[in-house]
Design a protein around this motif. Sequence first.
Motif, PDB file in Angstrom:
ATOM      1  N   THR B  98       0.799  -1.219   0.000  1.00  0.00           N
ATOM      2  CA  THR B  98       0.000   0.000   0.000  1.00  0.00           C
ATOM      3  C   THR B  98       0.835   1.274   0.000  1.00  0.00           C
ATOM      4  OG1 THR B  98      -0.079   0.135   2.401  1.00  0.00           O
ATOM      5  CG2 THR B  98      -1.795  -1.162   1.325  1.00  0.00           C
ATOM      6  N   ARG B 100       1.836   2.628   2.709  1.00  0.00           N
ATOM      7  CA  ARG B 100       1.505   3.378   3.909  1.00  0.00           C
ATOM      8  C   ARG B 100       2.759   3.782   4.678  1.00  0.00           C
ATOM      9  NH1 ARG B 100      -0.648   1.230   9.575  1.00  0.00           N
ATOM     10  NH2 ARG B 100       1.578   0.832   9.636  1.00  0.00           N
ATOM     11  N   ASP B 101       3.739   2.913   4.672  1.00  0.00           N
ATOM     12  CA  ASP B 101       4.967   3.186   5.411  1.00  0.00           C
ATOM     13  C   ASP B 101       6.024   3.875   4.565  1.00  0.00           C
ATOM     14  OD1 ASP B 101       4.342   0.048   6.939  1.00  0.00           O
ATOM     15  OD2 ASP B 101       4.011   2.030   7.812  1.00  0.00           O
ATOM     16  N   GLY B 102       5.604   4.423   3.460  1.00  0.00           N
ATOM     17  CA  GLY B 102       6.526   5.206   2.644  1.00  0.00           C
ATOM     18  C   GLY B 102       6.997   4.453   1.425  1.00  0.00           C
ATOM     19  N   TYR B 103       7.570   5.225   0.533  1.00  0.00           N
ATOM     20  CA  TYR B 103       8.066   4.656  -0.702  1.00  0.00           C
ATOM     21  C   TYR B 103       9.578   4.766  -0.729  1.00  0.00           C
ATOM     22  CZ  TYR B 103       3.431   6.592  -2.006  1.00  0.00           C
ATOM     23  OH  TYR B 103       2.112   6.973  -2.058  1.00  0.00           O
TER      24      TYR B 103
END
Lengths: 113, 114
Positions: B98, B100-103
Amino acid sequence: DQQVKQNSPSLSVQEGRISILNCDYTNSMFDYFLWYKKYPAEGPTFLISISSIKDKNEDGRFTVFLNKSAKHLSLHIVPSQPGDSAVYFCAASAIASNYQLIWGAGTKLIIKP
Amino acid sequence: EAGVAQSPRYKIIEKRQSVAFWCNPISGHATLYWYQQILGQGPKLLIQFQNNGVVDDSQLPKDRFSAERLKGVDSTLKIQPAKLEDSAVYLCASSFSTGRDGYTFGSGTRLTVV
């Protein structure tokens, strides 16, 4: 319509002191906030994040504070080091938008020796 | 682990010419993003892939920009014809699911259109 705002284009701090970078947002649906750091000629690198259910997250010299009522978050760097000189981006995401990041314009941090 | 690879690092073209950028994401990362970053602004999402399907391309100027993700791995972004306002850094990023924890971002391609 800027949903994430970083109102200070630049910030200069003495080495060893505290650096405080600020970020404001308008969308109350955001449920995750992230800070990225970017050096020239490189892509942004993830620094620290915070969920909207928390008000503080700490990782070494970096602490992010979230004030949901004020729709404001800040990144504290203590103590500031020369290698911290970079552009810092605040970003926010919402599960309703598949966690797509909405970015601020960035703040250039300069650490003076 | 190897990072996100992008090429070329720099490109200078004349307006109305075409250009292509390439991205190889981190192995196993299902989601791939192309961003445009104009000097003094935050990155702007152009297109998001999940495996080899498009999740969001609402901000991609489809009259001149196109992107594809081959077999859910590498991706190319093309501009044809280029305009002066396309001068920017084009960033590719990937995430495990997703995001959510960054790219994780690549180093980007700096495009100058003259």
